[in-house]
Design an enzyme around this catalytic site. Structure first.
Site: not given
Length: 392
Positions: A325, A179, A71-72, A199-201
């Protein structure tokens, strides 16, 4: 001792079905998707099928979805890529003060390149004002980037309305949906989204894989050069096992979305109400209804968040004080400060996030444990002692 994981907003376990889907792509189907031989073409085929599967979950076409390392990276690409590619149009970007640091730090980097950034305030519930947003738009505004759901307090922004305002003024709209994806239904066309990071995780898939939706026709520069992968947009040999796992997790999340949401909302409300009922001097943060289905963020007066987390961990409960983070920082959350909380209250924050493997027993145990921990920590606080003596 019980082991209870309530930090799903930081990351999720990879589901067994996802792992099983990934395994053959480590040892059996291991070709480089850029190779023209059979091994490579087999990998290429599953790469494109995975892209199609994920795109369908957001009502997009496969040629608008690009894989990233997370995502970042997607946030960096969206902001840097669009602003640099559209310098002739303008140099102004609008975002909010409660964005993930993947956005905020990217904005700081862009300011060093000469771009101008407006950071919008939010109200006490973490909502962006649509009126203030529209008023901030100038003839130099290229992009608006407002996150879909806040990663700390769970507030969900009126994404569709934000996109309408952006398009009314000829401005592009990006949303960090890390999210939101897998927790709310997303239709990029209906919601007026031009670019979106995922994002995958966060959806029970593997770490190190994410994606950026880029609407057709948008001018955007590459930020990773070196090869022709991702249709010449993002260099680097594709992470086929990760991509396959991401796609499997995305499809499972999409198929089970309503049941997933119902369970999380029920347990979230049970947890939040249970805590607020038994612990005084506590503040439930974020919007009461327009929020992540599994997010509970509460500040407890007279105690430090770090001591709270350590005490919870001693009882086998994993939570966080905010964004994963910045969990190593002793500074109060920028999100909590932005919604108007004073430093001394923001320091006592706790984020508990519920997921697919959370049970009612987990919630009940957590409520009882928190009641005991907060009471114990407050007895060591001279400020709390003063409040008790004054009878407030």
């Amino acid at each position: 001792m019980k082991q209870i994981y309530l930090d799903y907003s930081a990351t999720t376990p990879v589901k067994r079905e996802v792992v099983d889907t990934m395994l053959p792509y480590f040892t059996e189907i291991y070709g480089n998707a850029s190779s023209i031989h059979g091994f490579g073409q087999e990998a290429k085929s599953v790469l494109e099928q995975s892209r199609k599967s994920i795109a369908e979950t957001i009502n997009a076409t496969p040629d608008t979805f690009y894989f990233t390392g997370g995502g970042s990276e997607a946030d960096n690409w969206a902001l840097k890529g669009v602003m640099r590619a559209n310098r002739k149009k303008g140099n102004h970007l609008i975002t909010s003060k409660i964005e993930h640091h993947g956005i905020l730090h990217t904005c700081t980097a862009l300011e060093k390149e000469g771009f101008e950034v407006t950071y919008l305030d939010v109200d006490a519930e973490g909502m962006v004002s649509l009126e203030a947003l529209e008023a901030a738009i100038t003839d130099q505004t290229v992009l608006i980037s407002i996150m879909f759901i806040n990663n700390e307090i769970g507030t969900m922004q009126p994404v569709k309305a934000i996109g309408e305002i952006a398009h009314k003024h000829g401005v592009l709209f990006h949303t960090d949906a890390v999210q939101a994806y897998g927790n709310v239904k997303i239709d990029v066309n209906e919601m007026n989204i031009d670019l979106m990071s995922v994002s995958g995780h966060k959806i029970y898939g593997p770490k190190g894989i994410g994606g950026l939706y880029i609407k057709k026709g948008i001018r955007i520069q590459n930020i990773i050069e070196g090869g022709a992968q991702e249709r010449n947009r993002r260099a680097g040999t594709e992470n086929i096992p990760g991509i396959v796992g991401f796609a499997k997790a995305a499809v499972m999340a999409d198929e089970n979305l309503e049941a997933h949401r119902e369970k999380l909302i029920y347990l979230r409300d049970k947890l939040a109400n249970g805590i607020m009922d038994v612990i005084p001097y506590a503040k439930y943060n974020g919007h009461p209804t327009e929020r992540h289905p599994g997010n509970v963020n509460i500040c407890f007066e007279f105690i430090e968040g770090e001591a709270l987390l350590l005490s919870l961990n001693a009882k086998g409960i994993a939570g966080s004080s905010g964004s994963a983070c910045t969990s190593g920082s002793l500074d109060p959350s920028h999100v909590l400060l932005a919604i108007g909380l004073p430093h001394e209250i923001a320091h006592g924050s706790l984020r508990l996030s519920i997921g697919d493997f959370t049970t009612e027993e987990d919630v009940e145990y957590t409520i009882e444990s928190l009641k005991e921990i907060v009471q114990k920590l407050r007895l060591m606080s001279p400020l709390y002692d003063k409040v008790l003596k004054e009878g407030k």
